[in-house]
Design a protein around this motif. Structure first.
Motif, PDB file in Angstrom:
ATOM      1  N   ASN A  32       0.782  -1.205   0.073  1.00 18.22           N
ATOM      2  CA  ASN A  32      -0.051   0.081   0.029  1.00 18.22           C
ATOM      3  C   ASN A  32       0.820   1.101   0.056  1.00 18.22           C
ATOM      4  O   ASN A  32       0.994   1.925  -1.050  1.00 18.22           O
ATOM      5  CB  ASN A  32      -1.068   0.079   1.032  1.00 18.22           C
ATOM      6  N   ALA A  33       1.495   1.724   1.096  1.00 18.24           N
ATOM      7  CA  ALA A  33       2.289   2.733   1.190  1.00 18.24           C
ATOM      8  C   ALA A  33       3.834   2.454   1.262  1.00 18.24           C
ATOM      9  O   ALA A  33       4.021   1.504   1.807  1.00 18.24           O
ATOM     10  CB  ALA A  33       1.904   3.507   2.311  1.00 18.24           C
ATOM     11  N   ASP A  50       5.816  10.335   1.752  1.00 19.28           N
ATOM     12  CA  ASP A  50       5.188   8.832   1.381  1.00 19.28           C
ATOM     13  C   ASP A  50       4.337   8.923   0.109  1.00 19.28           C
ATOM     14  O   ASP A  50       3.812  10.111  -0.213  1.00 19.28           O
ATOM     15  CB  ASP A  50       4.634   8.240   2.596  1.00 19.28           C
ATOM     16  N   THR A  52       1.032   6.534  -1.790  1.00 20.14           N
ATOM     17  CA  THR A  52       0.232   5.033  -1.966  1.00 20.14           C
ATOM     18  C   THR A  52       0.393   4.556  -3.200  1.00 20.14           C
ATOM     19  O   THR A  52       1.062   4.824  -4.113  1.00 20.14           O
ATOM     20  CB  THR A  52      -1.130   5.761  -1.608  1.00 20.14           C
ATOM     21  N   SER A  53      -0.118   3.405  -3.378  1.00 26.35           N
ATOM     22  CA  SER A  53      -0.268   2.536  -4.485  1.00 26.35           C
ATOM     23  C   SER A  53      -0.978   3.294  -5.670  1.00 26.35           C
ATOM     24  O   SER A  53      -0.561   2.870  -6.793  1.00 26.35           O
ATOM     25  CB  SER A  53      -0.807   1.205  -4.372  1.00 26.35           C
TER      26      SER A  53
END
Length: 122
Positions: A32-33, A50, A52-53
């Motif tokens: 995910n992240a 960061d 996310t996908s």
């Protein structure tokens, strides 16, 4: 079960650029992240950026407009392009990934890389 390997750290002068890479491998079902954290001497580890996908990004105020995070989902790799570096960016940079491992239960994981040193001289 999930390993992260970072590369790209180094020593450079203020105003320069550097690109960090982090590749995840192992029993990965999905990630995910992915993100980058840093820890300077005597300070707590802090989030740098960061992603996310789906490509949604988040940056620390101190690096906005100078750093760019990106990822290649097919390669399970995240990058951090760092421009206009400052001495205060000096730190050990750690890669982080969160997701699910392969298996019937698809248990969650959160893994860290070993860290890569970035040193910016004035």
């Amino acid at each position: 079960q999930v390993q992260l390997v970072e590369s790209g750290g180094g020593l450079l002068q203020a105003g320069g650029s550097l690109r960090l890479s982090c590749a995840a491998s192992g029993s990965i079902f999905s990630i995910n992240a992915m993100g980058w954290y840093r820890q300077a001497p005597g300070k707590q580890r802090e989030l740098v950026a960061d992603i996310t996908s789906r490509g949604s990004t988040n940056y620390a105020d101190s690096v906005k407009d100078r750093f760019t995070i990106s990822r290649d989902n097919a390669k399970n790799t995240v990058y951090l392009q760092m421009d206009s570096l400052k001495p205060e960016d000096t730190a050990v940079y750690y890669c982080n990934a969160e997701g699910l491992v392969i298996g019937m239960l698809k248990l969650p994981f959160r893994s860290w890389g070993q860290g890569t040193q970035v040193t910016v001289s004035s």
